[in-house]
Design an enzyme around this catalytic site. Sequence first.
Site, mmCIF file in Angstrom:
data_model
loop_
_atom_site.group_PDB
_atom_site.id
_atom_site.type_symbol
_atom_site.label_atom_id
_atom_site.label_comp_id
_atom_site.label_asym_id
_atom_site.label_seq_id
_atom_site.Cartn_x
_atom_site.Cartn_y
_atom_site.Cartn_z
ATOM 1 N N LYS A 1 10.772 28.609 36.060
ATOM 2 C CA LYS A 1 11.083 28.720 37.492
ATOM 3 C C LYS A 1 12.428 28.089 37.854
ATOM 4 C CE LYS A 1 6.520 29.299 39.478
ATOM 5 N NZ LYS A 1 5.550 28.863 40.482
ATOM 6 N N ASP B 1 6.021 31.380 46.672
ATOM 7 C CA ASP B 1 4.900 30.426 46.611
ATOM 8 C C ASP B 1 4.777 29.658 47.933
ATOM 9 O OD1 ASP B 1 4.089 30.927 43.969
ATOM 10 O OD2 ASP B 1 5.543 29.511 43.147
HETATM 11 P P1 NAP Z 1 2.964 20.717 37.206
HETATM 12 O O1 NAP Z 1 4.341 21.105 37.563
HETATM 13 O O2 NAP Z 1 2.648 20.324 35.809
HETATM 14 O O3 NAP Z 1 2.559 19.494 38.187
HETATM 15 C C1 NAP Z 1 1.298 18.871 38.091
HETATM 16 C C2 NAP Z 1 1.308 17.545 38.870
HETATM 17 O O4 NAP Z 1 0.015 16.950 38.706
HETATM 18 C C3 NAP Z 1 2.326 16.519 38.351
HETATM 19 O O5 NAP Z 1 2.719 15.677 39.394
HETATM 20 C C4 NAP Z 1 1.477 15.761 37.334
HETATM 21 O O6 NAP Z 1 1.957 14.486 37.026
HETATM 22 C C5 NAP Z 1 0.175 15.661 38.081
HETATM 23 N N1 NAP Z 1 -0.941 15.383 37.195
HETATM 24 C C6 NAP Z 1 -1.264 16.031 36.045
HETATM 25 N N2 NAP Z 1 -2.335 15.456 35.490
HETATM 26 C C7 NAP Z 1 -2.664 14.397 36.287
HETATM 27 C C8 NAP Z 1 -3.681 13.410 36.228
HETATM 28 N N3 NAP Z 1 -4.573 13.365 35.234
HETATM 29 N N4 NAP Z 1 -3.725 12.473 37.209
HETATM 30 C C9 NAP Z 1 -2.836 12.506 38.214
HETATM 31 N N5 NAP Z 1 -1.849 13.399 38.322
HETATM 32 C C10 NAP Z 1 -1.770 14.354 37.378
HETATM 33 O O7 NAP Z 1 1.910 21.864 37.557
HETATM 34 P P2 NAP Z 1 1.985 22.924 38.767
HETATM 35 O O8 NAP Z 1 2.729 24.111 38.356
HETATM 36 O O9 NAP Z 1 2.383 22.195 40.010
HETATM 37 O O10 NAP Z 1 0.439 23.361 38.861
HETATM 38 C C11 NAP Z 1 -0.543 22.447 39.255
HETATM 39 C C12 NAP Z 1 -1.864 23.160 39.552
HETATM 40 O O11 NAP Z 1 -1.691 24.082 40.611
HETATM 41 C C13 NAP Z 1 -2.422 23.970 38.370
HETATM 42 O O12 NAP Z 1 -3.826 23.832 38.383
HETATM 43 C C14 NAP Z 1 -2.038 25.392 38.710
HETATM 44 O O13 NAP Z 1 -2.941 26.348 38.169
HETATM 45 C C15 NAP Z 1 -2.152 25.367 40.228
HETATM 46 N N6 NAP Z 1 -1.271 26.369 40.875
HETATM 47 C C16 NAP Z 1 -1.844 27.292 41.687
HETATM 48 C C17 NAP Z 1 -1.056 28.218 42.329
HETATM 49 C C18 NAP Z 1 -1.703 29.237 43.240
HETATM 50 O O14 NAP Z 1 -1.055 30.242 43.570
HETATM 51 N N7 NAP Z 1 -2.902 28.993 43.690
HETATM 52 C C19 NAP Z 1 0.336 28.217 42.148
HETATM 53 C C20 NAP Z 1 0.900 27.251 41.306
HETATM 54 C C21 NAP Z 1 0.080 26.319 40.673
HETATM 55 P P3 NAP Z 1 2.745 14.211 35.643
HETATM 56 O O15 NAP Z 1 4.069 14.939 35.795
HETATM 57 O O16 NAP Z 1 2.845 12.745 35.585
HETATM 58 O O17 NAP Z 1 1.900 14.812 34.550
#
Ligand code: NAP
Length: 297
Positions: free
Chosen positions: A84, A121
């Site tokens: 992205k 998004d």
């Molecule tokens: P990302 O960029 O990896 O960000 C995840 C965030 O969660 C980071 O701040 C990460 O911290 C934190 N995190 C991960 N594991 C954690 C834990 N055990 N405790 C506390 N914080 C934690 O992922 P993303 O792309 O934002 O996606 C996140 C979620 O949203 C996924 O489940 C994805 O499927 C969902 N999503 C849904 C949509 C939709 O259209 N509905 C769109 C995008 C994403 P660290 O960096 O420290 O690991």
Amino acid sequence: MTAEAPSEQAAGPRCYQLGLIGYPLGHSRSPALHHAALAAAGLAGEYRLYALPPDETGLAQIAGLVADLRAGRLHGLNVTIPHKQNVMPLVDRLSRVARAVGAVNTLFRAADGAVVGDNTDAPGFLRDLKRQLGVPPGLALVLGAGGSARAVTYALGSAGWQVRVLARRAEQAEGLVAEIGRAAGLEAYLFAGDLQRDLPSFAASGVDLLVNTTPLGMFPKIEGCPWPDNLSLPAGAAVYDLIYNPRETLLLRQARAAGLHAANGAGMLIEQAILAFHCWTGIEPSFETMERAFPPN
Ligand code: NAP
């Protein structure tokens, strides 16, 4: 939604060549959504998956796909993790939203032939939030500060919400808030905190909306939950979990058990696809068309 119109909206190509760039792409729902949209619009076309790793070869292939889009050999691309941000230097210009969020999930060719990087998004989240929960702007807590938190924070801030972003690495939340605040002129609306240290005090300050953007609770680790066991969910808050697999996470189950209005992220996925399809074709498929193509698993 983007303010720009796609280049071939009037005539349209005979066969739309669309696709998704990401890595890995094993479980993507996007082909089903966009094939349903093409069929409902009576358009011929295909939506292909381009699983390209973030190495030298993969990045060169992505540059080739962007060149195909510019030349009219492709008609629209989505972009997902981990590309992205990688595509941003390859486009001719960014939409206002993509620039402010700092990420691109949709590429299209504008009327002047330029390749535009857009982000659907952020408006997709906002549309689904309104449709499902209908809460007026107030105070929002965003859990997590990764890629999707950027889109959510921008969307909420620009819709008039006060947003508090909490991350297990406070510096990640601080960076997000500083960058989006500056890029979108939202400095007065956005605040950052440490997930462990600040959650109890933030939770006690009249929260109207709680948004989970962490993967905690996502399949297959469905026992995970971003909200601590020893803390009550904020009374009266609406809860939105970006996770859509499973459709009811532990967080959503707890929220509903506490009598709170709660929604999963399936509608956000659908809305961002609807907006992307509109960028490419000028046609907005109905939510119901897309929902039929995305049954719960
Ligand atoms: P990302 O960029 O990896 O960000 C995840 C965030 O969660 C980071 O701040 C990460 O911290 C934190 N995190 C991960 N594991 C954690 C834990 N055990 N405790 C506390 N914080 C934690 O992922 P993303 O792309 O934002 O996606 C996140 C979620 O949203 C996924 O489940 C994805 O499927 C969902 N999503 C849904 C949509 C939709 O259209 N509905 C769109 C995008 C994403 P660290 O960096 O420290 O690991």
